[in-house]
Design a protein around this motif. Structure first.
Motif, PDB file in Angstrom:
ATOM      1  N   ALA A 214      21.026  24.369  -5.594  1.00  0.00           N
ATOM      2  CA  ALA A 214      21.378  22.993  -5.038  1.00  0.00           C
ATOM      3  C   ALA A 214      20.670  22.789  -3.831  1.00  0.00           C
ATOM      4  N   ASP A 215      20.641  23.706  -2.751  1.00  0.00           N
ATOM      5  CA  ASP A 215      20.068  23.636  -1.548  1.00  0.00           C
ATOM      6  C   ASP A 215      18.545  23.752  -1.655  1.00  0.00           C
ATOM      7  N   ARG A 216      17.876  24.341  -2.510  1.00  0.00           N
ATOM      8  CA  ARG A 216      16.580  24.091  -3.021  1.00  0.00           C
ATOM      9  C   ARG A 216      16.288  22.514  -3.496  1.00  0.00           C
ATOM     10  N   GLU A 217      17.025  22.011  -4.208  1.00  0.00           N
ATOM     11  CA  GLU A 217      17.077  20.554  -4.705  1.00  0.00           C
ATOM     12  C   GLU A 217      16.970  19.628  -3.389  1.00  0.00           C
ATOM     13  N   GLN A 218      17.902  19.767  -2.560  1.00  0.00           N
ATOM     14  CA  GLN A 218      18.157  18.924  -1.446  1.00  0.00           C
ATOM     15  C   GLN A 218      16.979  18.899  -0.573  1.00  0.00           C
ATOM     16  N   GLU A 219      16.436  20.176  -0.228  1.00  0.00           N
ATOM     17  CA  GLU A 219      15.538  20.345   0.733  1.00  0.00           C
ATOM     18  C   GLU A 219      14.264  19.615   0.191  1.00  0.00           C
ATOM     19  N   ARG A 220      14.187  19.767  -1.195  1.00  0.00           N
ATOM     20  CA  ARG A 220      12.583  19.261  -1.747  1.00  0.00           C
ATOM     21  C   ARG A 220      12.974  17.464  -1.824  1.00  0.00           C
ATOM     22  N   ALA A 221      14.118  16.985  -1.945  1.00  0.00           N
ATOM     23  CA  ALA A 221      13.987  15.712  -1.889  1.00  0.00           C
ATOM     24  C   ALA A 221      13.802  15.033  -0.688  1.00  0.00           C
ATOM     25  N   TYR A 222      14.280  15.824   0.495  1.00  0.00           N
ATOM     26  CA  TYR A 222      13.987  15.524   1.911  1.00  0.00           C
ATOM     27  C   TYR A 222      12.730  15.505   1.997  1.00  0.00           C
ATOM     28  N   LEU A 223      12.004  16.462   1.846  1.00  0.00           N
ATOM     29  CA  LEU A 223      10.614  16.432   1.961  1.00  0.00           C
ATOM     30  C   LEU A 223       9.706  15.501   1.118  1.00  0.00           C
ATOM     31  N   ALA A 224       9.949  14.881   0.083  1.00  0.00           N
ATOM     32  CA  ALA A 224       9.495  13.926  -0.705  1.00  0.00           C
ATOM     33  C   ALA A 224       9.537  12.710   0.165  1.00  0.00           C
ATOM     34  N   ARG A 225      10.719  12.408   0.568  1.00  0.00           N
ATOM     35  CA  ARG A 225      10.930  11.091   1.508  1.00  0.00           C
ATOM     36  C   ARG A 225       9.973  11.189   2.840  1.00  0.00           C
ATOM     37  N   LEU A 226      10.215  12.415   3.394  1.00  0.00           N
ATOM     38  CA  LEU A 226       8.917  12.419   4.519  1.00  0.00           C
ATOM     39  C   LEU A 226       7.632  12.280   4.251  1.00  0.00           C
ATOM     40  N   ALA A 227       7.233  12.650   3.066  1.00  0.00           N
ATOM     41  CA  ALA A 227       5.800  12.496   2.509  1.00  0.00           C
ATOM     42  C   ALA A 227       5.366  11.081   2.157  1.00  0.00           C
ATOM     43  N   ASN A 228       6.454  10.274   1.605  1.00  0.00           N
ATOM     44  CA  ASN A 228       6.220   8.919   1.202  1.00  0.00           C
ATOM     45  C   ASN A 228       5.890   8.103   2.472  1.00  0.00           C
ATOM     46  N   ARG A 229       6.737   8.301   3.447  1.00  0.00           N
ATOM     47  CA  ARG A 229       6.438   7.488   4.632  1.00  0.00           C
ATOM     48  C   ARG A 229       4.948   7.672   5.184  1.00  0.00           C
ATOM     49  N   HIS A 230       4.261   8.615   5.134  1.00  0.00           N
ATOM     50  CA  HIS A 230       2.997   8.916   5.650  1.00  0.00           C
ATOM     51  C   HIS A 230       1.980   8.594   4.514  1.00  0.00           C
ATOM     52  N   ASN A 231       2.226   8.446   3.218  1.00  0.00           N
ATOM     53  CA  ASN A 231       1.174   8.393   2.131  1.00  0.00           C
ATOM     54  C   ASN A 231       0.780   6.848   1.863  1.00  0.00           C
ATOM     55  N   TYR A 232      -0.297   6.390   2.596  1.00  0.00           N
ATOM     56  CA  TYR A 232      -0.694   5.212   2.159  1.00  0.00           C
ATOM     57  C   TYR A 232      -2.475   5.156   2.079  1.00  0.00           C
ATOM     58  N   LEU A 233      -2.995   4.146   1.183  1.00  0.00           N
ATOM     59  CA  LEU A 233      -4.397   4.259   1.034  1.00  0.00           C
ATOM     60  C   LEU A 233      -5.014   3.645   2.164  1.00  0.00           C
ATOM     61  N   LYS A 234      -5.962   4.331   2.672  1.00  0.00           N
ATOM     62  CA  LYS A 234      -7.026   4.084   3.546  1.00  0.00           C
ATOM     63  C   LYS A 234      -8.493   3.279   3.148  1.00  0.00           C
ATOM     64  N   ASN A 235      -9.027   2.342   3.696  1.00  0.00           N
ATOM     65  CA  ASN A 235     -10.223   1.865   3.176  1.00  0.00           C
ATOM     66  C   ASN A 235     -11.473   2.851   3.161  1.00  0.00           C
ATOM     67  N   PRO A 236     -12.233   3.346   2.187  1.00  0.00           N
ATOM     68  CA  PRO A 236     -13.087   4.312   2.133  1.00  0.00           C
ATOM     69  C   PRO A 236     -14.349   3.943   3.069  1.00  0.00           C
ATOM     70  N   ARG A 237     -14.694   2.632   3.133  1.00  0.00           N
ATOM     71  CA  ARG A 237     -15.776   2.013   3.860  1.00  0.00           C
ATOM     72  C   ARG A 237     -15.811   2.601   5.268  1.00  0.00           C
ATOM     73  N   PHE A 238     -14.361   2.829   5.821  1.00  0.00           N
ATOM     74  CA  PHE A 238     -14.537   3.465   7.261  1.00  0.00           C
ATOM     75  C   PHE A 238     -14.756   4.998   7.157  1.00  0.00           C
ATOM     76  N   PHE A 239     -14.759   5.665   6.161  1.00  0.00           N
ATOM     77  CA  PHE A 239     -15.117   7.183   6.221  1.00  0.00           C
ATOM     78  C   PHE A 239     -16.693   7.206   6.004  1.00  0.00           C
ATOM     79  N   PRO A 240     -17.179   8.369   6.752  1.00  0.00           N
ATOM     80  CA  PRO A 240     -18.646   8.855   6.574  1.00  0.00           C
ATOM     81  C   PRO A 240     -19.232   8.678   4.806  1.00  0.00           C
ATOM     82  N   PRO A 241     -19.984   8.597   4.486  1.00  0.00           N
ATOM     83  CA  PRO A 241     -20.399   8.278   3.134  1.00  0.00           C
ATOM     84  C   PRO A 241     -20.369   9.673   2.740  1.00  0.00           C
TER      85      PRO A 241
END
Length: 1533
Positions: A214-241
């Protein structure tokens, strides 16, 4: 190669045959560069040679560059492979540790195949690893990182017994055993990008063992929510080719970029990934003109997966401009894969070349560079940098034309001006109409224009005013602003002539001699005969570099006699032509080439006998200028009459010659003149005929000519004549004096005299003889008896009758004459017959004859018998003589007289014929019938015509009675009889008759038998008594024969000795080295005693000079031997002594008491003791009395050397007979028998003939075993579905055994030859068991053998092999007449049983066809599309073999393969063999039909079915839609 002989050096042969090509120096780089610079002349051959030289040099340089490139590639690949192998070896050493050197592991696999380019090596015909490595390349996966070693992994027991703290502590204690996990962050500077892997993915986390589910499932859910907040798509043209999020490349896969990035570039470099690509990558303008505007569009394509901005920087050159770009969207953004367009403008101000570039600025830190070029191909002139006008005479003008061609790809305008006038203020100031002069040269035209490929003639004038080298520089300006300088050179020269040599050399004047004062040279001819011709060769050199036209003139000489240093009077010099001179020069006119020696023939031909001093002036002139005398030569000559000599000067024919017969006599006429003469002989035909052969002809100088005088007499007697010979151009003839004597026909009588011999009165005798005509003339003759002889005998009519008595006898003919003589009276006749010949001498024939009648008489006509016995006939002799030379017949009659009845008489012979003057003795046998004295006569009767008188013989007889007290007396003619008798026969033994057996039954070896043993003898009777000695044992016997006659004993002592017996054994003819031959001989002993025989064999030496043999023996010559041949002691047998009595035994012992210790024997030398080649076994044998035994005589044939074709072996065997029994050796007083060497041995002559094993070979052709075959025999006249596998040509051999011996042999022969015949014949391809079966040929018998040559397809493959790969015995022959043959040579081996061989050469010539095309290339040039064009090519067969051929077109695919472009008709067929010297041929029609406006090229190969060398025909053509190439003839057809 060791063992292989060095090839012969044939450089001298190549040098002698191809002297210029073989010894010429090669064209080096400098020579080639000089030849290229010399282009631009007017010699088309030189231009073509230089062009081909340029192509060869370019091809040579290209091949050198390719060879260097391939060599560099191989070196690099070997270096890389070595490095890789060392790296692999080091890795193995690290894994194995220090024990690596003790493991003896195999070396690592070579890596050379992975670093070398196979296609590159195969392209340059080199061996690549793929040629010798057959295993397939292994399929490998991408390399992976090194796995964690097992020795640092945790075990299950360790996990159960230890805690996490202990593990962490352990990790801290042994950090060198744990590897740091690889980071997940991409670092372009670290190689971990390619070898990253998940850390701890294969291990269970530590918290999994401490937290509940149960503790392992709770910790995994918390980590998933934390990752979703920072997971957005950046425009690749601003990266070096080049980053992972900067957009992937559309032309390179991302994995490939990742693999290539560490090798090619740094991942932080923005240039690593291209953003835009330009199309075209380079902007190029060509074929432009001044003042026009040219445009070109370029496209920039986005090669990434992200939209990009782009900015273009225009070029800096004013001739180039760039327009606004065209984008696929708004905002100047180019989407992935899309392109934007820019227009480039080009406005040329002049026809020069331009270069610039465009910069394309993108998001990458490095811009994109697009080059811009404007290049117009310049015109290229073929003028060299230096124009050489050659040489010209001073004051003359030489125009030289040079071909100027524009080999460039554009049109150009050119202007020529002096170098000093460049640069001009304007071109009008220097423009001229005619030549551009710059003394002493001029060039025309000054201005010209040439299109690509167009050519013109550039005239260069050279007019030197002084001698020497001259040079001027001109400048050529092109409208593309290119300026080049050319140099014009020339050489001015003066006239220079030189007389190099004269045949016989030049001559010099005698001081004071008149001479031509203007002549430069003096030539004098030797004295010549009239109308003769002599020549001298002059060599004149033109020492200038200019061609000089010339002609010769013969002038009258200007003769002046000048003293030394006396001046010449020039006023008297005149030049007058001499039209009647005897001198001429050839050639009379022509052109003297520069620096060349020219030959002239100076001819002197005087016309009559005169002495003249002609002179000749030679002039060499230039027809375009005033004539100039270049050379003057003074010539002098004289003449003399002909000098002829006859050898002999007169002809005297010895002896007498027949009239009408041509008599030939040879003579010579010598020509001692300076020149040849023409002669013509006269002819005499009055009565006698004289003529000379040859009648007319020529005689060369200092030579002689043989002639033959034909002299024919017309009448008998002496003849003398002078015969004239006329000499052309001579006033006096040559006279030949001839004398001869002649006679008429001559007859010869065949006999010196006619001997008629003795003639009986009243008879006619016929005799004949021959009359021969010894002359080649017909003869009239007659014959009769001399009238003077008839007068001496006082006879009017001749007793001779001659038939024929006259006639005509043809030349060298014969005639037979018969003479009949009639004997009218007895006389001794001597007379002569005269033979009279018309126009000939008389001949005489003496005749002798003797005419007689028969006449005979008794030498004594009285015969007295003083005392005879009554009734016993008595004989007496009388002699009768013929008194004449004629034979006389006689016949005796009966007794006449009164007492003729008291007795009787017989004359023997009673009748007969007496020869001429013959005296004959007759026997008269008289028998008295009573005891009285009788007188009577015996009458000889006369036969008619036999005797001239009767003959009587008177006989007186006194008969008495015999006294009773006298007994008849008998006596033997010989009181002692000594006989030699043969003892016994060895070949056969005939049984004795009962009488003989009874006589010899006493066992003493001999007996006598008298026949008749009793009887009565008449008075004076001689009786022959036959005494027969029978024996069955040799020896010397003594005995007395007693004859009782009327109670009176008469004894006769007889002795006889037995002789020897010889045999003869012939072994016949045998083969040299053959098997031993044995003969069995049976020996019969008819004697009552045992006989021991010791055999010795001897070889006869026919040429031996030895006369006697000295034999010395110690002890018994033939001792007893045992079976092994060892000598044993002899024991004397005593059995005979008991039977013979005591006295005999004692005598024998006394006789043999003295033994011979040493025996010396001298005998005639006949042979040498030897056991080879004849031998007898057993050597010692005992034949029992009355029995028999056998011996074997063997012959071992000798081995003859090769130089001897036969050897006759002659020998003999001697069987020495010994008696071991004492009684058999001697009976005292009666019999004595020698034995051993004291008695003649039994001799057996041995004879054999040894010949080498040799068969007589008769062939069905004179050339021997030579086969002539053609390869076309494998294809029949009516073609079958397939070619025959073989064709057989056969010859027959007849093997004859003429040696006289039985021959065992085998026939060995290998393919392609075979032997066939009887079923027992085996070839060399038979099995071993079959080969061992030998052939048997009896003496004087023959055998027919068939030898065949097999023509197969396999044999035809040899014609394509090089000579060094051919098998022994096979040669390729190429004859001058075009034939190509294969020669197969072997030997038919006849192997005999004695291992000797007989070789018969076997040769076969296989003619193969030779195909040849009349040309190797056909170029149809340019043809109209769709219109066929036909060319003919001839296929030739230069051999004497038929050829079956087929044409194959090249396999390279052609455009429009569905439509036929090239076709050949016919595509197959046959060519008959060549007849005479002309090859057979067939036309091939090649049709070309272009399908489009491109070039076509193919290869047609003519292939023969019999392995001929293929003939290749290269065909090319080009199609065009231009109607000017259309053939209107085919359209109207």
């Amino acid at each position: 190669v060791p063992g292989r002989p060095e090839p012969p050096d044939i450089s001298h042969l190549l040098t002698s045959v191809f002297s210029e090509a073989y010894t010429a120096e090669p064209i080096g780089a400098q020579a080639g560069a000089s030849l290229v610079r010399s282009r631009g002349g007017d010699d088309p051959h030189h231009e073509r040679f230089v062009a081909e030289l340029q192509q060869l040099r370019a091809e040579y340089n290209r091949r050198l560059a390719e060879a260097d490139m391939v060599e560099k590639h191989i070196i690099q690949a070997r270096a890389r492979a070595t490095a890789e192998e060392e790296r692999t070896l080091n890795m193995l050493k690290e894994d194995a540790g220090e024990d690596f050197q003790y493991l003896d592991l195999p070396p690592v696999k070579s890596s050379f195949r992975w670093f070398v380019d196979d296609e590159l090596l195969q392209k340059h015909h080199l061996i690549c690893p793929g040629d010798y490595i057959t295993d397939r390349a292994p399929i490998t996966r991408a390399p992976k990182g090194k796995s964690e070693p097992d020795y640092i992994k945790e075990t299950f027991s360790f996990k159960q017994l230890t805690s996490r703290s202990l593990r962490d502590k352990k990790d801290k204690e042994i950090p060198h055993l744990r590897k740091t996990p690889v980071s997940l962050t991409l670092n372009f500077l670290s190689p971990s990008l390619y070898f990253s892997k998940k850390s701890g993915s294969s291990k269970k986390s530590a918290w999994k063992n401490t937290m509940c589910k149960a503790d392992r499932e709770q910790e995994r859910a918390y980590l998933a929510r934390l990752a979703n907040r920072h997971n957005y798509l950046k425009n690749p043209r601003f990266f070096p080719p080049n980053t992972s999020r900067g957009g992937r490349s559309l032309i390179f896969p991302q994995k490939k970029i990742e693999r290539m990035c560490p090798l090619w570039f740094s991942c932080s470099d923005p240039q690593a990934v291209p953003v835009f690509l330009a199309n075209p990558p380079t902007v190029l303008f060509s074929n432009y003109e001044v003042g026009k505007v040219y445009e070109m569009t370029i496209e920039l394509q986005n090669t990434t997966s992200v939209s990009r901005h782009v900015r273009v920087i225009p070029p800096s050159t004013p001739a180039f401009a760039i327009g606004l770009g065209k984008f696929p969207g708004e905002g100047g953004i180019v989407a992935p894969g899309m392109t934007c367009q820019y227009t480039i403008q080009f406005i040329p101000e002049y026809l020069a070349d331009y270069e610039d570039y465009i910069l394309v600025d993108t998001q990458s830190s490095y811009p994109l560079l697009i080059p811009i070029e404007a290049r117009r191909p310049p015109p290229i002139l073929t003028l060299p940098h230096t124009i050489d006008c050659g040489s010209c005479l001073v004051g003359g003008v030489k125009i030289t034309n040079f071909v100027c061609r524009n080999e460039g790809l554009s049109t150009g305008k050119f202007c020529i001006m002096p170098k000093s006038a460049w640069p001009p203020p304007n071109f009008r100031a220097v423009a001229t109409i005619g030549f551009v002069e710059q003394a002493p040269f001029g060039i025309h035209p000054p201005v010209f224009e040439l299109c690509p490929g167009e050519a013109m003639l550039l005239e260069v004038a050279f007019f030197p005013s002084s001698p020497g080298n001259m040079e001027q520089v001109y400048t050529i300006i092109c409208d593309n602003c290119q300026v080049n300088d050319i140099t014009v050179t020339g050489l001015g020269q003066l006239i220079a002539m030189e007389l190099l040599s004269v045949t016989g050399g030049e001559h010099y004047h005698v001081p004071g001699e008149a001479r031509d004062v203007t002549a430069q040279h003096f030539i004098c001819f030797d004295s010549q005969n009239p109308h003769s011709t002599t020549e001298k060769q002059l060599i004149i050199r033109n020492s200038t570099h200019v061609e000089l036209p010339f002609y010769w003139q013969i002038m009258k000489p200007n003769l002046q006699s000048l003293m030394p240093e006396e001046p010449v009077n020039l006023a008297k010099i005149k030049y007058n032509l001499d039209l009647e001179s005897g001198f001429s020069l050839n050639p009379a006119l022509g052109v003297l080439q520069p620096h060349t020696d020219h030959k002239f023939m100076l001819t002197y031909a005087p016309k009559e006998v005169w002495v003249v001093i002609p002179y000749m002036i030679l002039g060499n002139t230039d027809p375009r200028r005033d004539d100039v005398i270049a050379l003057e030569i003074e010539v002098k000559g004289s003449t003399e009459p002909f000098q002829l000599l006859l050898e002999p000067y007169a002809i005297f024919i010895p002896g007498e010659n027949f009239i009408g017969i041509n008599v030939r006599k040879s003579f010579k006429m010598w020509n001692n003149s300076k020149s040849s003469v023409k002669y013509s002989w006269g002819k005499i035909s009055e009565c006698d005929i004289l003529e000379v052969e040859p009648h007319t002809g020529f005689i060369e100088a200092n030579e002689c000519c043989g002639f033959e005088l034909n002299f024919t007499g017309g009448k008998p007697g002496h003849a003398s004549h002078n015969l004239h010979c006329k000499i052309e151009h001579s006033t006096e003839p040559v006279v030949l004096h001839a004398e001869a004597a002649f006679k008429g026909p001559v007859l010869s009588i065949g006999v010196p005299s006619l001997q008629l011999g003795l003639i009986k009165l009243g008879e006619n005798v016929l005799s004949s003889f021959e009359i021969q005509n010894l002359s080649p003339l017909p003869a009239q003759w007659r014959m009769q008896e001399s009238r003077a002889c008839l007068g001496e005998r006082n006879e009017e009519v001749s007793p001779f009758t001659i038939r024929p008595s006259d006639g005509e006898l043809r030349p060298l003919g014969e005639c037979r004459v018969s003479v009949v003589f009639e004997a009218r009276r007895c006389q001794h006749l001597q007379t002569v017959l005269d033979l009279v010949v018309e126009n000939g001498e008389k001949s005489h024939l003496p005749v002798f004859a003797e005419v007689q009648t028969p006449q005979a008489c008794l030498i004594s006509s009285h015969l007295v018998f003083s005392e005879i016995y009554i009734g016993a006939p008595a004989q007496a002799n009388i002699r009768l003589f013929n008194q004449m030379l004629l034979p006389a017949k006689y016949c005796w009659g009966e007794l006449i007289g009164s007492q003729s009845a008291l007795c009787s008489a017989i004359v023997t012979p009673a009748s007969g014929i007496l020869g001429p003057n013959e005296e004959k003795e007759l026997c008269v046998e008289l028998t008295a019938n009573t005891l009285v004295s009788v007188k009577t006569s015996l009458k000889m009767n006369r036969e008619p015509g036999s005797l001239s008188v009767n003959g009587y013989c008177s006989i007186e007889v006194n008969a008495v009675m015999p006294d009773s007290s006298i007994w008849p007396c008998t006596f033997f003619e010989g009181q002692s009889l000594f006989c030699f008798l043969k003892s016994f026969q060895t070949t056969a033994f005939c049984p004795l008759s009962a009488l003989v057996a009874a006589l010899l039954s006493h066992g003493r070896g001999a007996a006598f038998h008298v026949q008749p043993s009793t009887g009565t003898m008449k008075a004076f009777q001689r009786l022959i008594i036959e005494i027969t000695a029978y024996n069955n044992m040799w020896g010397e016997y003594h005995d007395d024969l007693i004859c009782v006659v009327g109670g009176v004993c008469s004894s006769d002592q007889h002795s006889y000795r037995l002789g020897d017996l010889s045999l003869f054994s012939r072994f016949g003819t045998h083969v040299s080295g053959g098997d031993m031959v044995s003969r069995c001989i049976r020996l019969n002993n008819p004697t009552p005693f045992d006989i021991r025989m010791d055999w010795e064999t001897y070889n006869q030496e026919p040429d031996s000079e030895k006369l006697v043999d000295l034999l010395v023996f110690y002890g018994t010559p033939f001792p007893l031997k045992d079976i092994d041949g060892n000598e044993v002691e002899s024991s004397t047998s005593t059995s005979e002594t008991k039977d013979g009595g005591r006295s005999d035994s004692e005598d024998c012992s006394q006789a043999t008491a003295t033994k011979k210790i040493i025996s010396v024997i001298i005998q005639a030398h006949e042979g040498v003791p030897s056991d080879h080649p004849f031998c007898v076994t057993p050597r010692q044998i005992v034949i029992p009395g009355g029995g028999s035994t056998s011996i074997h005589v063997a012959f071992n044939p000798l081995i003859l050397p090769q130089s001897i074709n036969k050897m006759e072996c002659q020998g003999y065997a001697l069987g020495f007979m010994s008696l071991d029994q004492k009684l058999a050796q001697m009976i005292p007083g009666k019999v004595s028998r020698s034995h051993g060497r004291e008695v003649a041995p039994l001799r057996t002559d041995l004879q054999a003939l040894v010949k080498p094993a040799l068969l007589n070979v008769d062939m069905d052709c004179d050339e021997g075993l030579v086969f002539y075959a053609v390869a076309s025999d494998l294809i029949p006249d009516q073609p079958l579905p397939k070619v025959l596998t073989e064709s057989i040509t056969s010859h027959n051999l007849k093997l004859t055994n003429s040696t006289g011996a039985l021959l065992h042999f085998r026939l060995l022969l290998s393919m392609p030859f075979s032997v066939a015949g009887d079923k027992s014949l085996k070839t060399a391809h038979s099995d071993r068991e079959e080969q061992e079966q030998e052939l048997l040929l009896h003496p004087q018998q023959n055998m027919l053998v068939k030898v065949s040559f097999h023509t197969t397809l396999e044999l035809l493959t040899y014609q394509s092999l090089p000579a060094e790969q051919l098998l022994p015995g096979i040669r390729k022959l190429e004859l001058e007449n075009g034939d190509r043959k294969l020669e197969f040579s072997q030997h038919l081996v006849i192997e005999y049983k004695n291992r000797t061989t007989q070789l018969l050469p076997v040769t076969a010539f296989l003619t193969v066809p030779v195909l040849e095309l009349s040309c190797e290339t056909i170029d149809f040039a340019t043809c109209f599309v769709g219109q066929p064009k036909i060319e003919n090519v001839f296929l030739l067969n230069r051999s004497r073999c038929r050829s079956y051929w087929i044409v194959l077109l090249g396999t390279k695919p052609l455009p429009h393969a569905d439509l036929e472009v090239f076709s050949i008709s016919p595509s197959s067929g046959s060519l008959e063999a060549r007849e005479a010297d002309l090859p057979t041929k067939v036309p091939l029609q090649i049709c070309f039909t272009a399908r489009s406006g491109i070039k076509y090229e193919t290869t047609a190969t003519v292939v023969g079915l019999l392995g001929e060398k293929p003939c290749t025909l290269h065909i090319r053509g080009k199609g065009s839609y231009d109607e000017k190439y259309e053939d209107l003839r085919s359209v109207f057809k």
